[in-house]
Scaffold this motif. Sequence first.
Motif, PDB file in Angstrom:
ATOM      1  N   GLY A 173       0.817  -1.217   0.000  1.00  0.00           N
ATOM      2  CA  GLY A 173       0.000   0.000   0.000  1.00  0.00           C
ATOM      3  C   GLY A 173       0.842   1.254   0.000  1.00  0.00           C
ATOM      4  N   THR A 174       1.916   1.246   0.774  1.00  0.00           N
ATOM      5  CA  THR A 174       2.812   2.395   0.819  1.00  0.00           C
ATOM      6  C   THR A 174       3.508   2.591  -0.523  1.00  0.00           C
ATOM      7  OG1 THR A 174       3.159   1.989   3.169  1.00  0.00           O
ATOM      8  CG2 THR A 174       4.719   3.456   2.089  1.00  0.00           C
ATOM      9  N   LEU A 175       3.864   1.493  -1.185  1.00  0.00           N
ATOM     10  CA  LEU A 175       4.484   1.597  -2.513  1.00  0.00           C
ATOM     11  C   LEU A 175       3.561   2.284  -3.508  1.00  0.00           C
ATOM     12  CD1 LEU A 175       6.337  -1.802  -3.054  1.00  0.00           C
ATOM     13  CD2 LEU A 175       7.342   0.475  -2.980  1.00  0.00           C
ATOM     14  N   PHE A 176       2.258   2.019  -3.426  1.00  0.00           N
ATOM     15  CA  PHE A 176       1.310   2.683  -4.319  1.00  0.00           C
ATOM     16  C   PHE A 176       1.331   4.193  -4.120  1.00  0.00           C
ATOM     17  CE2 PHE A 176      -0.810  -1.460  -4.865  1.00  0.00           C
ATOM     18  CZ  PHE A 176      -0.995  -1.424  -6.247  1.00  0.00           C
ATOM     19  N   PHE A 177       1.404   4.632  -2.854  1.00  0.00           N
ATOM     20  CA  PHE A 177       1.408   6.071  -2.589  1.00  0.00           C
ATOM     21  C   PHE A 177       2.702   6.741  -3.027  1.00  0.00           C
ATOM     22  CE2 PHE A 177      -1.998   4.909   0.362  1.00  0.00           C
ATOM     23  CZ  PHE A 177      -2.954   5.824  -0.048  1.00  0.00           C
ATOM     24  N   TYR A 178       3.816   6.010  -2.994  1.00  0.00           N
ATOM     25  CA  TYR A 178       5.102   6.579  -3.399  1.00  0.00           C
ATOM     26  C   TYR A 178       5.418   6.325  -4.873  1.00  0.00           C
ATOM     27  CZ  TYR A 178       6.175   7.321   1.556  1.00  0.00           C
ATOM     28  OH  TYR A 178       6.164   7.729   2.865  1.00  0.00           O
ATOM     29  N   ASN A 179       4.500   5.736  -5.615  1.00  0.00           N
ATOM     30  CA  ASN A 179       4.649   5.471  -7.050  1.00  0.00           C
ATOM     31  C   ASN A 179       5.809   4.529  -7.373  1.00  0.00           C
ATOM     32  OD1 ASN A 179       2.411   7.023  -7.857  1.00  0.00           O
ATOM     33  ND2 ASN A 179       3.649   8.879  -7.681  1.00  0.00           N
ATOM     34  N   PHE A 180       6.001   3.521  -6.552  1.00  0.00           N
ATOM     35  CA  PHE A 180       6.944   2.426  -6.778  1.00  0.00           C
ATOM     36  C   PHE A 180       8.383   2.860  -7.082  1.00  0.00           C
ATOM     37  CE2 PHE A 180       2.781   0.682  -7.619  1.00  0.00           C
ATOM     38  CZ  PHE A 180       2.825  -0.516  -6.934  1.00  0.00           C
ATOM     39  N   PRO A 181       9.031   3.585  -6.180  1.00  0.00           N
ATOM     40  CA  PRO A 181      10.445   3.909  -6.406  1.00  0.00           C
ATOM     41  C   PRO A 181      11.301   2.637  -6.294  1.00  0.00           C
ATOM     42  CG  PRO A 181       9.767   4.690  -4.258  1.00  0.00           C
ATOM     43  CD  PRO A 181       8.543   4.153  -4.935  1.00  0.00           C
ATOM     44  N   LEU A 182      12.332   2.584  -7.100  1.00  0.00           N
ATOM     45  CA  LEU A 182      13.164   1.383  -7.196  1.00  0.00           C
ATOM     46  C   LEU A 182      13.789   0.998  -5.849  1.00  0.00           C
ATOM     47  CD1 LEU A 182      14.274  -0.781  -9.055  1.00  0.00           C
ATOM     48  CD2 LEU A 182      16.197   0.725  -9.541  1.00  0.00           C
ATOM     49  N   LEU A 183      14.194   1.972  -5.072  1.00  0.00           N
ATOM     50  CA  LEU A 183      14.829   1.691  -3.783  1.00  0.00           C
ATOM     51  C   LEU A 183      13.870   0.983  -2.833  1.00  0.00           C
ATOM     52  CD1 LEU A 183      17.594   2.106  -2.531  1.00  0.00           C
ATOM     53  CD2 LEU A 183      16.740   4.207  -1.519  1.00  0.00           C
ATOM     54  N   TYR A 184      12.606   1.392  -2.836  1.00  0.00           N
ATOM     55  CA  TYR A 184      11.626   0.750  -1.960  1.00  0.00           C
ATOM     56  C   TYR A 184      11.199  -0.615  -2.487  1.00  0.00           C
ATOM     57  CZ  TYR A 184      11.310   4.993   0.788  1.00  0.00           C
ATOM     58  OH  TYR A 184      11.598   6.060   1.596  1.00  0.00           O
ATOM     59  N   ILE A 185      11.256  -0.805  -3.778  1.00  0.00           N
ATOM     60  CA  ILE A 185      10.997  -2.137  -4.335  1.00  0.00           C
ATOM     61  C   ILE A 185      12.103  -3.086  -3.886  1.00  0.00           C
ATOM     62  CG2 ILE A 185      10.862  -3.482  -6.472  1.00  0.00           C
ATOM     63  CD1 ILE A 185       9.490  -1.022  -7.726  1.00  0.00           C
TER      64      ILE A 185
END
Length: 110
Positions: A49-61
């Motif tokens: 859910g947090t990834l959706f709000f941050y628009n899937f940045p590579l570092l968080y993936i």
Amino acid sequence: MESIFYESHAGSWFFLILFFVISYFFTKQKITLMLQRLFALIMIITGIGTLFFYNFPLLYILKGVLAIILIAVMEMLVARKKRNEPQGGLWAACIILIIVVLLLGFNVIG
């Protein structure tokens, strides 16, 4: 809504590690292992859910992939402890993964 996902995600990490330690040292307690798995699931869902709000940045993936590997290593450690199998390499991997995932999560790395 973003804050709800983030705070739930950060809080679930604390409980995941807490229940992992309890499950590891008290292998007869099955409820703590179930709670560990519940918080792992909560952590994964809130992380997505947090990834959706941050628009899937590579570092968080990358952090997410490492976190899923960390959860698998935690499960293997508890299972090997129950079967009295060697765990040295897994402990090293677990500690390194916890440090890297936390540093990525708090933006110390990146």
